[in-house]
Each structure stands twice: as structure tokens, then as C-alpha cells.
Design an enzyme around this catalytic site. Structure first.
Site, mmCIF file in Angstrom:
data_model
loop_
_atom_site.group_PDB
_atom_site.id
_atom_site.type_symbol
_atom_site.label_atom_id
_atom_site.label_comp_id
_atom_site.label_asym_id
_atom_site.label_seq_id
_atom_site.Cartn_x
_atom_site.Cartn_y
_atom_site.Cartn_z
ATOM 1 N N LYS A 175 -6.419 -9.729 6.387
ATOM 2 C CA LYS A 175 -5.385 -10.412 5.605
ATOM 3 C C LYS A 175 -6.021 -11.322 4.556
ATOM 4 O O LYS A 175 -6.869 -12.167 4.870
ATOM 5 C CB LYS A 175 -4.502 -11.219 6.558
ATOM 6 C CG LYS A 175 -3.319 -11.910 5.911
ATOM 7 C CD LYS A 175 -2.537 -12.640 6.999
ATOM 8 C CE LYS A 175 -1.305 -13.353 6.483
ATOM 9 N NZ LYS A 175 -0.623 -14.086 7.580
ATOM 10 N N GLU A 183 2.213 -7.463 12.726
ATOM 11 C CA GLU A 183 1.077 -8.373 12.743
ATOM 12 C C GLU A 183 0.982 -9.003 14.142
ATOM 13 O O GLU A 183 1.986 -9.192 14.813
ATOM 14 C CB GLU A 183 1.326 -9.466 11.696
ATOM 15 C CG GLU A 183 0.290 -10.563 11.620
ATOM 16 C CD GLU A 183 0.720 -11.667 10.656
ATOM 17 O OE1 GLU A 183 -0.168 -12.383 10.151
ATOM 18 O OE2 GLU A 183 1.938 -11.824 10.409
ATOM 19 N N CYS A 189 2.251 -9.697 6.115
ATOM 20 C CA CYS A 189 3.116 -10.880 6.193
ATOM 21 C C CYS A 189 3.093 -11.743 4.929
ATOM 22 O O CYS A 189 3.706 -11.390 3.929
ATOM 23 C CB CYS A 189 2.738 -11.693 7.434
ATOM 24 S SG CYS A 189 4.031 -12.825 8.020
#
Length: 276
Positions: free
Chosen positions: A107, A41, A143
Site C-alpha cells: 500500500k 484489506e 483502501c
């Protein structure tokens, strides 16, 4: 059986400098026989700096340069970048490019936790992303998404056997243990391979640690559908190349029944969910 490289590195403030790191890692990973090359990321630029001024669309110069690298080396590249979202915010985007693909995953779960507020500058996505390459169905997550098992089970429901999870995992007490536990748990409760590629720990290479931004702890790892760690790195910049057998995911799901035997499929908090 895809050969996949996890390239654990430290991103800096400059997108062009980071692109050169990507260029070197893609060449080395391809020389090792990798067909899929995964970066963390925020590979484009690290957290802790202004993101809106550097955000570019998937057709912009940075993503186009990565796409050209993927074509040059005949690989698929997954790397974290930032794309414009409007209203002064950006999307935290995973670029997926090469081998006939050029798409992005925004995300979904933003890191509004442990004193951080990612949503101040980042807009959430809403769409899951799976794609097929070389006969394997992949899914992607980013993440903080690791803390939400329903996303990983949905990716498995959509046919994914291998899940790629770039991260810039925030440091702190117990965070390494949580990182490793969550990767293993998401593999076990989805029955998929989970390959998690974190930013390297800047402290491990003498770089300045920004206490106001999640910059990474390293310890990228691979877990199979039984939750077993099959390969892992330490905290420093490094590269891990592994072969994964998608049939192992089918075997794991058949053995554990983690998807087939579900009775509750979500629902509003406090309702106990719905019977499927």
C-alpha cells in the site's frame, strides 16, 4: 470476460482462523464460476492488534497456504496481509496469487487521517502493480489509495482495464457516502472497472467494534468506467460475483477522453502541475 467474486467478510485476530474463512470462500466462489476471488484489506488479521508479530513474507506459511488454495481451485486470489518491512514496521500488502502469479502490492498511501496514524506501524510502498491474467490486465490498490486519483490513472496508463481495491474502510459520519463516491470517481477518471471489496461491518453481525481501528463498513461495490454502480452489497458478510467486460473500459475512455485529453500531469503542490 473474467468472472470476479468479492468476498466481504470480517477478519479476526487469528491468522489461521481467517485462513479457514478464505478457504471456504474460495471454494464457494470457484463453484460459482469465479476465476478471480478478491478479499478485503487485512484479511490475514484485522487492524487493531499488533501487526509485526504476525507479519510473514510472501513465501511464508500464510501466503503459501492461500497460493495452494488458488492452485487447488484454479483461480487467482487477491487478499490483504502484512509482510515484514524492517525497523519494527510492516508493509500493508495485497497478496496476488494463482493462475501463474505470486506477487505483492505494498500500500502506497497510508491512512494518516481521521485521527488514525497507519504510518506508526506500517511502512509505505512505492511501486504500482499491474498484471495480466486470462487476457485481462488488472491493477490493484488498497483502501485509502482511493483518495488519490493519480494512482488510478497511472494504473490505466500502464494498461489496466480492471482495478481491484480491497479495503478495511473506517466507519464514521459520512464515510459510506465517501466510500461510494470515491469508488465511482476513480472508475470515471481512470475509465476502468473498479471492484472494491470492503471488510464487513462488524456491528451488522453483533461483533465488537474497535473505535481505535478502521474495521470496515461493508457495502462492497462495482463501478464501470462511466462511474455507474453495477452491483453492490449491504453491510453484512456476503459474496458478490460479477462478470466484467474489459472492452467496456476501452469504450469508456474513448467516450469521456478522461485520459487522452489530460493537460496537467502532476507536479509539486502549489505549482499548478506540468503541461503534458
Amino acid at each position: 470476460m473474467p468472472r470476479i467474486a468479492l468476498c466481504q467478510l470480517n477478519s479476526g485476530d487469528d491468522a489461521e482462523t481467517n485462513l479457514e474463512s478464505v478457504r471456504a470462500e474460495v471454494a464457494s466462489a470457484a463453484a460459482d464460476g469465479a476465476r478471480v476471488v478478491v478479499f478485503p484489506e487485512a484479511t490475514m488479521v484485522r487492524f487493531g492488534r499488533a501487526l509485526a508479530p504476525v507479519a510473514e513474507p510472501l513465501e511464508g506459511p500464510w501466503a503459501s497456504a492461500v497460493a495452494e488454495l488458488a492452485r487447488e481451485h484454479d483461480v487467482l486470489v487477491v487478499a490483504g496481509m502484512f509482510t515484514p518491512a524492517g525497523g519494527g514496521r510492516v508493509h500493508n500488502t495485497l497478496l496476488v496469487t494463482g493462475l501463474g502469479q505470486h506477487l505483492g502490492y505494498h500500500k502506497i498511501h497510508l491512512y494518516d487521517a481521521f485521527g488514525f496514524a497507519e504510518s506508526d506501524t506500517v511502512a509505505p510502498g512505492s511501486k504500482l502493480v499491474t498484471f495480466e491474467s486470462g487476457g485481462t490486465v488488472f491493477g490493484v490498490a488498497t483502501c485509502y489509495d482511493l483518495r488519490f486519483p493519480e494512482l488510478f490513472r497511472r494504473l490505466a496508463d500502464d494498461g489496466a482495464d480492471v482495478l481491484l481495491v480491497p479495503a478495511s474502510w473506517g466507519a464514521g459520519e459520512g464515510k459510506r457516502e465517501q466510500w461510494e463516491l470515491l469508488v465511482r470517481a476513480r472508475a470515471l477518471d481512470s475509465g476502468c472497472w473498479v471492484l472494491a471489496c470492503d471488510q464487513a461491518d462488524p456491528a451488522a453481525t453483533g461483533l465488537e467494534v474497535n473505535p481505535k481501528a478502521p474495521t470496515g463498513i461493508g457495502h462492497s461495490l462495482v463501478a464501470d468506467g462511466f462511474g455507474r454502480v453495477t452491483a453492490a452489497l449491504g453491510p453484512s458478510p456476503d459474496r458478490l460475483v460479477v462478470d466484467v467486460d474489459p472492452a467496456g473500459a476501452v469504450q469508456a475512455r474513448g467516450a469521456t477522453g478522461a485520459l487522452a485529453n489530460r493537460r496537467l500531469t502532476g507536479g509539486p503542490a502549489g505549482t499548478g502541475g506540468r503541461l503534458s
